[in-house]
Design a protein around this motif. Sequence first.
Motif, mmCIF file in Angstrom:
data_model
loop_
_atom_site.group_PDB
_atom_site.id
_atom_site.type_symbol
_atom_site.label_atom_id
_atom_site.label_comp_id
_atom_site.label_asym_id
_atom_site.label_seq_id
_atom_site.Cartn_x
_atom_site.Cartn_y
_atom_site.Cartn_z
ATOM 1 N N LYS A 174 -0.113 -12.151 1.540
ATOM 2 C CA LYS A 174 -1.522 -12.571 1.547
ATOM 3 C C LYS A 174 -2.288 -11.631 2.451
ATOM 4 O O LYS A 174 -1.891 -11.402 3.575
ATOM 5 C CB LYS A 174 -1.616 -14.018 2.037
ATOM 6 N N SER A 175 -3.408 -11.056 1.923
ATOM 7 C CA SER A 175 -4.186 -10.080 2.694
ATOM 8 C C SER A 175 -5.662 -10.192 2.343
ATOM 9 O O SER A 175 -6.289 -9.235 1.890
ATOM 10 C CB SER A 175 -3.662 -8.655 2.433
ATOM 11 N N GLU A 176 -6.215 -11.404 2.554
ATOM 12 C CA GLU A 176 -7.659 -11.605 2.323
ATOM 13 C C GLU A 176 -8.444 -10.759 3.321
ATOM 14 O O GLU A 176 -9.506 -10.251 3.019
ATOM 15 C CB GLU A 176 -8.014 -13.094 2.488
ATOM 16 N N CYS A 177 -7.882 -10.600 4.518
ATOM 17 C CA CYS A 177 -8.568 -9.853 5.592
ATOM 18 C C CYS A 177 -8.910 -8.429 5.139
ATOM 19 O O CYS A 177 -9.868 -7.824 5.588
ATOM 20 C CB CYS A 177 -7.690 -9.804 6.851
ATOM 21 N N LEU A 178 -8.090 -7.881 4.239
ATOM 22 C CA LEU A 178 -8.307 -6.496 3.798
ATOM 23 C C LEU A 178 -8.554 -6.417 2.301
ATOM 24 O O LEU A 178 -8.441 -5.353 1.701
ATOM 25 C CB LEU A 178 -7.098 -5.644 4.203
ATOM 26 N N GLY A 179 -8.818 -7.593 1.678
ATOM 27 C CA GLY A 179 -9.139 -7.620 0.245
ATOM 28 C C GLY A 179 -7.973 -7.194 -0.618
ATOM 29 O O GLY A 179 -8.154 -6.700 -1.725
ATOM 30 N N ARG A 180 -6.743 -7.365 -0.124
ATOM 31 C CA ARG A 180 -5.561 -6.831 -0.784
ATOM 32 C C ARG A 180 -4.515 -7.895 -1.136
ATOM 33 O O ARG A 180 -3.347 -7.558 -1.348
ATOM 34 C CB ARG A 180 -4.958 -5.723 0.087
ATOM 35 N N SER A 181 -4.968 -9.162 -1.302
ATOM 36 C CA SER A 181 -3.987 -10.187 -1.698
ATOM 37 C C SER A 181 -3.411 -9.880 -3.073
ATOM 38 O O SER A 181 -2.271 -10.236 -3.370
ATOM 39 C CB SER A 181 -4.635 -11.574 -1.719
ATOM 40 N N ARG A 182 -4.187 -9.174 -3.937
ATOM 41 C CA ARG A 182 -3.709 -8.873 -5.284
ATOM 42 C C ARG A 182 -3.247 -7.420 -5.423
ATOM 43 O O ARG A 182 -2.872 -6.994 -6.520
ATOM 44 C CB ARG A 182 -4.816 -9.191 -6.300
ATOM 45 N N ALA A 183 -3.291 -6.675 -4.298
ATOM 46 C CA ALA A 183 -2.772 -5.297 -4.329
ATOM 47 C C ALA A 183 -1.325 -5.373 -3.879
ATOM 48 O O ALA A 183 -1.037 -5.514 -2.685
ATOM 49 C CB ALA A 183 -3.586 -4.410 -3.396
ATOM 50 N N SER A 184 -0.400 -5.326 -4.830
ATOM 51 C CA SER A 184 1.002 -5.600 -4.539
ATOM 52 C C SER A 184 1.509 -4.738 -3.375
ATOM 53 O O SER A 184 1.269 -3.534 -3.342
ATOM 54 C CB SER A 184 1.844 -5.330 -5.792
ATOM 55 N N PRO A 185 2.199 -5.342 -2.399
ATOM 56 C CA PRO A 185 2.629 -4.595 -1.217
ATOM 57 C C PRO A 185 3.807 -3.673 -1.520
ATOM 58 O O PRO A 185 4.830 -4.126 -2.016
ATOM 59 C CB PRO A 185 3.054 -5.695 -0.239
ATOM 60 N N HIS A 186 3.632 -2.378 -1.196
ATOM 61 C CA HIS A 186 4.765 -1.459 -1.221
ATOM 62 C C HIS A 186 5.013 -0.901 0.171
ATOM 63 O O HIS A 186 6.010 -0.237 0.428
ATOM 64 C CB HIS A 186 4.531 -0.326 -2.230
ATOM 65 N N LEU A 187 4.098 -1.223 1.117
ATOM 66 C CA LEU A 187 4.321 -0.784 2.499
ATOM 67 C C LEU A 187 5.407 -1.655 3.111
ATOM 68 O O LEU A 187 5.792 -2.686 2.534
ATOM 69 C CB LEU A 187 3.049 -0.872 3.345
ATOM 70 N N LYS A 188 5.946 -1.189 4.219
ATOM 71 C CA LYS A 188 6.913 -1.985 4.984
ATOM 72 C C LYS A 188 6.370 -1.999 6.405
ATOM 73 O O LYS A 188 6.079 -0.945 6.972
ATOM 74 C CB LYS A 188 8.295 -1.329 4.989
ATOM 75 N N SER A 189 6.255 -3.210 6.985
ATOM 76 C CA SER A 189 5.713 -3.301 8.344
ATOM 77 C C SER A 189 6.447 -4.397 9.100
ATOM 78 O O SER A 189 6.943 -5.361 8.504
ATOM 79 C CB SER A 189 4.217 -3.604 8.302
ATOM 80 N N TYR A 190 6.558 -4.201 10.417
ATOM 81 C CA TYR A 190 7.294 -5.147 11.264
ATOM 82 C C TYR A 190 6.478 -5.293 12.537
ATOM 83 O O TYR A 190 5.900 -4.316 13.029
ATOM 84 C CB TYR A 190 8.693 -4.614 11.576
ATOM 85 N N THR A 191 6.408 -6.531 13.056
ATOM 86 C CA THR A 191 5.593 -6.739 14.234
ATOM 87 C C THR A 191 6.052 -7.980 14.965
ATOM 88 O O THR A 191 6.882 -8.746 14.456
ATOM 89 C CB THR A 191 4.097 -6.856 13.869
ATOM 90 N N ARG A 192 5.565 -8.137 16.198
ATOM 91 C CA ARG A 192 5.876 -9.347 16.980
ATOM 92 C C ARG A 192 4.558 -9.858 17.557
ATOM 93 O O ARG A 192 3.861 -9.112 18.252
ATOM 94 C CB ARG A 192 6.852 -9.009 18.110
ATOM 95 N N ILE A 193 4.194 -11.087 17.229
ATOM 96 C CA ILE A 193 2.857 -11.592 17.567
ATOM 97 C C ILE A 193 2.945 -12.834 18.453
ATOM 98 O O ILE A 193 3.962 -13.525 18.472
ATOM 99 C CB ILE A 193 2.063 -11.960 16.295
ATOM 100 N N SER A 194 1.842 -13.093 19.182
ATOM 101 C CA SER A 194 1.816 -14.258 20.074
ATOM 102 C C SER A 194 1.654 -15.523 19.227
ATOM 103 O O SER A 194 1.051 -15.482 18.152
ATOM 104 C CB SER A 194 0.630 -14.136 21.039
#
Length: 458
Positions: free
Chosen positions: A334-354
Amino acid sequence: EGSSSLEDKSERMRNYVPFLLTKVRNISGRFNDSKIAVGLRDILSSKMGDLQASAQFNYMFDIPWLIEHYPADKRSKPLLIVHGDQREKKHQLQEEAEPFPNVRLFQAKLPIAYGTHHSKMMLLLYAEGLRVVITTANLIHADWDKKTQGVWISPLFPKYSQENQDEAGPEGSQFQKDLMDYLHQYGPGPLNEWRQHVAEHDMSNAKVRLLASVPGRHIGINKDKWGHMKLRKLLQQYGEFDDIDSWPVIGQFSSIGSLGPDKSKWLCSEWLRSLASTNSLTSLDHDPSLHLMFPTVENVRTSLEGYVAGGSLPYSWKTAAKQPYLKDFFCRWKSECLGRSRASPHLKSYTRISPDLTKAAWFIMTSANLSKAAWGALEKNGSQLMIRSYEIGVLFLPQDFDTSEKFFNLPENQAESNGVILRLPFDLPVVPYTNEDRPWLWDRQYSQPDVHGHRWNP
Ligand SMILES: O=C(O)c1cnc2c(S(=O)(=O)O)cccc2c1O
């Protein structure tokens, strides 16, 4: 120091982590603004420098399509293509390169079965200096059209002038050392010239840590140079965080390997232990919560590409059937923040959040999917790290940005702090799978029509 009056604060250039996405066709232009998105033509444009030669490391290539994306007056500059193709695919690539005398091919060796040359990197040599680009996109049209992909574009690295190379001397920059180490793994050949170019440029301004994998059974000091053990080392060395043991880890990727019959075999033992590392000596007495973001069948069916997007999400039901325990960790794309909820993800990302979703301790963009082949698996009682594939990515750490704060601020955190803001590629909070959600499996049949009225019968 200057006054900290309101107008100063409002004028202060907001400082963002330089992680970009690729442009997506047919979404609102505001989500393709140059502050957040870039296209291949932009990256190769002469605005970035007066190109003399380039090296393109990748997995999939469309050579005529790639060359057409260079500026017209740069399409006959030397272009080295670093690939992992063998046998028939190698011959196809050689045929495709035939009409272009400036194109050289270099086959990366894959000594361990099932390894791939996944790394996606551009080395761009200009008259003015050298630039490194690391991305998650293949060099084919479909990867730059309607998908969510990551891009890191380095600053322009100036060439050492003769005298100050001696000054720079051994100090150099850790990024340059790590990049040189990575390039050395390819062995002798046309990369000799590119190792020289890297050595001749000052990379002290990189602001990222290189996080790479190379195939092999790594022991001794090499055990911490690659894959998840490199990340463990970096976070133990630089993870100067206060108590973040309760902070969730999020992994987001476009494919999943065989991870073992239960979570204690690799995922939540070895792998999560590396991602949850910090410089605090107290050991973790419990697993941090882990979210694994992977598209549902519905994510794919309703995506801009429809089921065709699933052709780039190669998770097979044979592998999935062995690891039903992953369901407990899955969350939707889900990526409403970047208008990309329907742009299928091919990136790989890892993070640690509060837990309050306002801060991030670190962020990784990489070619590495959730697999042992990519991140490595410890063997022989932990004395060696076995990696099958080439991977490359970047780790962003708060202290590499001139901020006094220990963490990145997530955009939700409207605080007027002067810290660095990290735009994650997906929405927070993450959305766990419902009981009806299913992970996309590319070798199953799906009969409910997608946005183009098509079914999926692999
Ligand atoms: O970006 C990559 O590096 C990459 C690697 N492999 C892929 C496969 S497969 O080789 O695993 O069958 C199938 C579909 C897409 C793929 C892909 O996009």
